[in-house]
Design an enzyme around this catalytic site. Structure first.
Site, mmCIF file in Angstrom:
data_model
loop_
_atom_site.group_PDB
_atom_site.id
_atom_site.type_symbol
_atom_site.label_atom_id
_atom_site.label_comp_id
_atom_site.label_asym_id
_atom_site.label_seq_id
_atom_site.Cartn_x
_atom_site.Cartn_y
_atom_site.Cartn_z
ATOM 1 N N LYS A 1 14.616 17.788 -29.041
ATOM 2 C CA LYS A 1 14.867 16.815 -29.010
ATOM 3 C C LYS A 1 15.445 15.983 -27.690
ATOM 4 C CE LYS A 1 15.178 18.140 -33.766
ATOM 5 N NZ LYS A 1 13.383 18.020 -33.819
ATOM 6 N N CYS A 2 15.026 15.963 -26.925
ATOM 7 C CA CYS A 2 15.785 15.257 -25.519
ATOM 8 C C CYS A 2 14.255 14.329 -24.825
ATOM 9 C CB CYS A 2 15.429 16.163 -24.491
ATOM 10 S SG CYS A 2 16.728 16.238 -22.988
ATOM 11 N N GLY A 3 14.562 13.273 -24.159
ATOM 12 C CA GLY A 3 13.706 12.165 -23.698
ATOM 13 C C GLY A 3 13.995 13.301 -22.805
ATOM 14 N N PHE A 4 13.290 14.340 -22.135
ATOM 15 C CA PHE A 4 12.759 15.009 -20.438
ATOM 16 C C PHE A 4 11.884 16.100 -22.251
ATOM 17 C CE2 PHE A 4 16.202 13.740 -18.836
ATOM 18 C CZ PHE A 4 16.410 12.930 -17.902
ATOM 19 N N THR A 5 11.841 15.825 -22.725
ATOM 20 C CA THR A 5 11.308 17.262 -23.857
ATOM 21 C C THR A 5 9.715 17.364 -23.415
ATOM 22 O OG1 THR A 5 12.817 17.781 -26.057
ATOM 23 C CG2 THR A 5 10.785 18.081 -25.719
#
Length: 181
Positions: free
Chosen positions: A34-38
Site C-alpha cells: 500500500k505504498c506509492g512505490f508499490t
C-alpha cells in the site's frame, strides 16, 4: 561473513538459505502493498522474467515498518502480489528492515552499502526526502533502510555492490544488473 551466511523464512513459512543463490546476481528489495512505490512490483517482475534464466534472482521482503503500508498477513501479501503484479520471484515472510529488530539480512546489507542520500533532481526523491524530514526525521539518520522498495544489488560472488533508494525505478537499474550477469 557474507550474504550467503544468512537464512530467512519464505512467505509460505519455509526455511530458506541465501547460499542457494551462490553464483547468481541477486536483488534484495523490501516491499509493501500500500505504498506509492508499490507499482515497482510490475517492473521487478519484468526484470525477473527477462534475466532469471541468465542467473538473476530477486528476493522481496515485505515489511510494515513504514506508515503501516503492509498491514496484511503473509497469505494476503502473497495473493496481492500474484494477482495484481504476477509476482513469481521469491518473497519472505513479513520482516522488520530497520531498527533493533531488523532482520539480520538487512542489518548486514546496510552495513555493506551506506545510505547515499536521495537524488534531489528526481521529483520522487525530493518528495520522499521532504516527507521523511517532516514526518519521520529520525529515518534520515544513519545508513538504515529509509522506506519501502530500497534495493540492494549483489554480485555473483555475494558482494553487496550497490544500493538504490525507493524512488529509483527497477528499470533504471537494468544496466547495472546486465553488467553483473
Amino acid at each position: 561473513m557474507n550474504i550467503y551466511d544468512f537464512k530467512f523464512k519464505t512467505i509460505d513459512g519455509e526455511d530458506a538459505a541465501l547460499d542457494k543463490f551462490k553464483g547468481k546476481v541477486l536483488l534484495i528489495v523490501n516491499t509493501a502493498s500500500k505504498c506509492g512505490f508499490t507499482p515497482q512490483y510490475k517492473d521487478l517482475q519484468k526484470l525477473y522474467e527477462k534475466y532469471n534464466a541468465k542467473g538473476f534472482e530477486i528476493l522481496g521482503f515485505p515489511s510494515n515498518q513504514f506508515a503501516d503500508q503492509e498491514p496484511s498477513n503473509n497469505d494476503e501479501v502473497k495473493n496481492f502480489c500474484e494477482i495484481n503484479f504476477g509476482v513469481t520471484f521469491p518473497l519472505s515472510e513479513k520482516v522488520e528492515v530497520r531498527g533493533n529488530d531488523a532482520h539480520p539480512i538487512f542489518k548486514y546489507l546496510t552495513q555493506q552499502v551506506a545510505f547515499g542520500g536521495f537524488d534531489m533532481n528526481n521529483p520522487s526523491g525530493k518528495m520522499l526526502h521532504s516527507f521523511l524530514q517532516e514526518k519521520f526525521p529520525d529515518f534520515l539518520l544513519g545508513d538504515s533502510v529509509k522506506w519501502n522498495f530500497t534495493k540492494f544489488l549483489i554480485d555473483k560472488s555475494g558482494n553487496v555492490v550497490e544500493r538504490f533508494e525507493s524512488p529509483i525505478e527497477p528499470m533504471e537499474i537494468e544496466g547495472n544488473i546486465k553488467k553483473l550477469l
